[in-house]
Design an enzyme around this catalytic site. Structure first.
Site, PDB file in Angstrom:
ATOM      1  N   SER A 190       5.996  45.797  66.035  1.00  8.86           N
ATOM      2  CA  SER A 190       5.490  45.127  64.847  1.00  8.86           C
ATOM      3  C   SER A 190       6.616  44.814  63.880  1.00  8.86           C
ATOM      4  O   SER A 190       7.695  45.409  63.945  1.00  8.86           O
ATOM      5  CB  SER A 190       4.452  46.015  64.147  1.00  8.86           C
ATOM      6  OG  SER A 190       3.329  46.229  64.959  1.00  8.86           O
ATOM      7  N   GLY A 236      -1.680  39.698  63.549  1.00  7.79           N
ATOM      8  CA  GLY A 236      -2.571  40.249  62.527  1.00  7.79           C
ATOM      9  C   GLY A 236      -1.895  40.227  61.183  1.00  7.79           C
ATOM     10  O   GLY A 236      -2.298  39.515  60.262  1.00  7.79           O
ATOM     11  N   ARG A 237      -0.794  41.001  61.064  1.00  8.34           N
ATOM     12  CA  ARG A 237      -0.051  41.095  59.816  1.00  8.34           C
ATOM     13  C   ARG A 237       0.376  39.716  59.296  1.00  8.34           C
ATOM     14  O   ARG A 237       0.288  39.426  58.100  1.00  8.34           O
ATOM     15  CB  ARG A 237       1.183  41.961  60.043  1.00  8.34           C
ATOM     16  CG  ARG A 237       2.041  42.190  58.816  1.00  8.34           C
ATOM     17  CD  ARG A 237       3.444  42.661  59.211  1.00  8.34           C
ATOM     18  NE  ARG A 237       3.429  43.700  60.218  1.00  8.34           N
ATOM     19  CZ  ARG A 237       3.521  44.990  59.962  1.00  8.34           C
ATOM     20  NH1 ARG A 237       3.635  45.411  58.718  1.00  8.34           N
ATOM     21  NH2 ARG A 237       3.522  45.874  60.951  1.00  8.34           N
ATOM     22  N   TYR A 250       6.165  54.949  57.006  1.00 10.96           N
ATOM     23  CA  TYR A 250       7.257  54.265  57.694  1.00 10.96           C
ATOM     24  C   TYR A 250       8.511  54.101  56.844  1.00 10.96           C
ATOM     25  O   TYR A 250       9.511  53.561  57.333  1.00 10.96           O
ATOM     26  CB  TYR A 250       6.856  52.845  58.099  1.00 10.96           C
ATOM     27  CG  TYR A 250       5.575  52.688  58.850  1.00 10.96           C
ATOM     28  CD1 TYR A 250       4.670  51.700  58.480  1.00 10.96           C
ATOM     29  CD2 TYR A 250       5.263  53.489  59.937  1.00 10.96           C
ATOM     30  CE1 TYR A 250       3.492  51.517  59.166  1.00 10.96           C
ATOM     31  CE2 TYR A 250       4.079  53.319  60.627  1.00 10.96           C
ATOM     32  CZ  TYR A 250       3.194  52.329  60.243  1.00 10.96           C
ATOM     33  OH  TYR A 250       2.025  52.137  60.916  1.00 10.96           O
ATOM     34  N   CYS A 254      -0.420  64.162  44.444  1.00 12.24           N
ATOM     35  CA  CYS A 254       0.386  65.368  44.306  1.00 12.24           C
ATOM     36  C   CYS A 254       1.351  65.481  45.480  1.00 12.24           C
ATOM     37  O   CYS A 254       1.292  66.414  46.284  1.00 12.24           O
ATOM     38  CB  CYS A 254      -0.527  66.590  44.212  1.00 12.24           C
ATOM     39  SG  CYS A 254       0.317  68.066  43.641  1.00 12.24           S
TER      40      CYS A 254
END
Length: 480
Positions: A239, A319-320, A368, A395
């Protein structure tokens, strides 16, 4: 614009240049409709950021619907034209894992795309959207028997088989049901995409698919089965890929296998997956989809010609690159805090800008180390750019939304902050970490907005906990 002569901030990475104007909207990073109005307000899909927030609150993921539709149509056209130059045929499937709702599925199919799913939930969403089952491809390395049964019963177009066990499961299911099922065999070409290790999916030491040698045995077994129909090979190399070189090398290796398999029968389809990259920052330079389509298809056609074999039907699964640039997440700034850091040249200051979301609505930076951009959405400013790190409210010290960015130095609590290129893998990866409700996803188009994925409330979260007693009705004073 960025200033070539501006001195680098000692805490800024080399790729991040100080902009001349920290209000500008970099090309390729923002949806096609994004602009600033006369008040300096960010406008997306004809709707001002403050109007979006007034209706839906923050955080909110705003999708430029027309931008997504146009990218889908352009992608379909690019691959159709690229293959037509070689008298071939292309099929394009939208990779639903990037972001799938019934509305998004309908946008994709209206542009001529099929839908690629990889879970029972994604399958049911596509079917609920009215997607024709034969336009659905079903992925996954660990599909349950019940999920395979549902896919076969729904008559999905193809199941991408990932293991020998899955082949036998499908054989048993088709024998019981009497229904046939078309399958692709997923292979690992050994080509490691130039991307994060977690995003690269074709090198050998990982969970997906068969090696090129194993695939021959898998295809031979499928060809023995009465109701499982082998229709081709599938390979996805990763990707966020910017060029064609990885696809060219992968296709060359897979076509060597494809050629050998032709001795045993037809291999009508080759699916080369997706993974086409987008710009998250002004430093990113992804290939234009028309150039990418021509480059990949020409490489496959040249390889087929050299081998003297016919060009198979070519399939792709972006997709992206379709939904990613269409999405902008809007946050409200909660606090700002200058932090002094010692460097080799002395102390330097980074401004921490905290917002009312974070890793629960965008896990990619924590997962990532992904980079994003940001701009103040509610106004412009003439203040000099300051190096900032946009962080979330969770947190976790790793709860970073935008690791490195220059914003006007007067960014302040109450400002609306916009993070672009959030259409893919933000809502899809969202969680309830720290018991934070997931935000809504809204489509904006021609000045109108509508919810395409409902946001959660605290009541939604509490409703999942059976240990929470229902509220008791109020009683009159003095009652036992």
């Amino acid at each position: 614009m960025v200033s070539e002569s501006a001195s680098a901030h000692p805490l800024a990475p080399a790729w991040l240049a100080r902009p001349d104007d920290a209000n500008d909207l970099a090309d390729r990073v923002w949806p096609s409709s994004a602009l600033r109005d006369d008040d300096g307000m960010l406008v997306i899909g004809g709707l001002r950021a403050d109007e979006i927030v007034a209706r839906f609150g923050t955080p909110v993921l705003a999708l430029d619907e027309q931008d997504a539709r146009d990218r889908a149509a352009r992608t379909h056209r690019a691959f159709a034209e690229a293959t037509a130059r070689h008298d071939g045929v292309a099929r394009v499937y939208y990779a639903g894992k990037a972001l799938l709702t019934t509305e998004v599925a309908r946008w994709m199919t209206s542009a001529g795309l099929g839908i690629d799913v990889c879970s029972r939930g994604e399958l049911e969403t596509a079917l609920a959207a009215g997607v024709a089952p034969d336009l659905i491809g079903y992925h996954g390395n660990s599909k349950r028997v019940s999920e395979l049964e549902r896919a076969v019963d729904a008559r999905v177009g193809t199941i991408i088989v990932d293991s020998a066990i899955e082949i036998e499961r499908l054989s048993a299911i088709t024998q019981r049901s009497g229904l046939s099922q078309r399958v692709l065999v997923r292979v690992r070409s050994g080509v490691h995409a130039d991307t994060h290790d977690f995003l690269a999916t074709a090198h050998e030491d990982q969970k997906f698919g068969f090696s090129l040698d194993e695939a021959e045995s898998a295809v031979a077994r499928i060809r023995e089965l009465e109701l499982v129909d082998f229709v081709g090979l599938h390979c996805h190399i990763g990707s966020q890929i910017f060029g064609v070189d990885g696809f060219r090398e992968s296709a060359s290796r897979v076509l060597e296998l494809h050629e050998r398999l032709l001795d045993g029968g037809p291999v009508p389809l080759l699916n080369l997956g997706g993974g086409f990259g987008i710009a998250y920052t002004r430093a990113d330079d992804p290939a234009d989809i028309d150039d990418l389509a021509r480059g990949i298809v020409d490489a496959v056609a040249d390889e087929c010609q050299a081998r003297g074999i016919p060009l198979p039907v070519l399939a792709f699964e972006p997709g992206r690159s379709i939904i990613g640039p269409a999405g902008v997440t809007l946050y409200e700034v909660g606090t700002t805090k200058p932090v002094s850091v010692e460097t080799e040249t002395g102390a330097a200051t980074r401004l921490y800008v905290s917002v009312d979301g974070g890793m629960s609505d965008n896990a990619r930076p924590a997962l990532y180390g992904a980079q994003f951009s940001a701009r103040i959405a509610s106004r412009t400013s003439d203040e000099a750019p300051a190096l900032v790190r946009v962080v979330g409210m969770h947190c976790e010290s790793g709860d970073i939304v935008v690791d490195h960015e220059f914003l006007p130095g007067d960014v302040t609590p109450g400002d609306l902050l916009a993070v672009p290129s959030c259409g893919a893998y933000t809502a899809a990866l969202a969680s309830n970490y720290n018991h934070v409700p997931r935000p809504p996803v809204v489509a904006v188009r021609e000045g109108e907005a509508r919810v395409v994925l409902r946001g959660e409330t605290i009541d939604d979260l509490l409703a999942r906990d059976p240990g929470i007693a229902p509220a008791r009705p109020a009683t009159n004073e003095g009652e036992e």
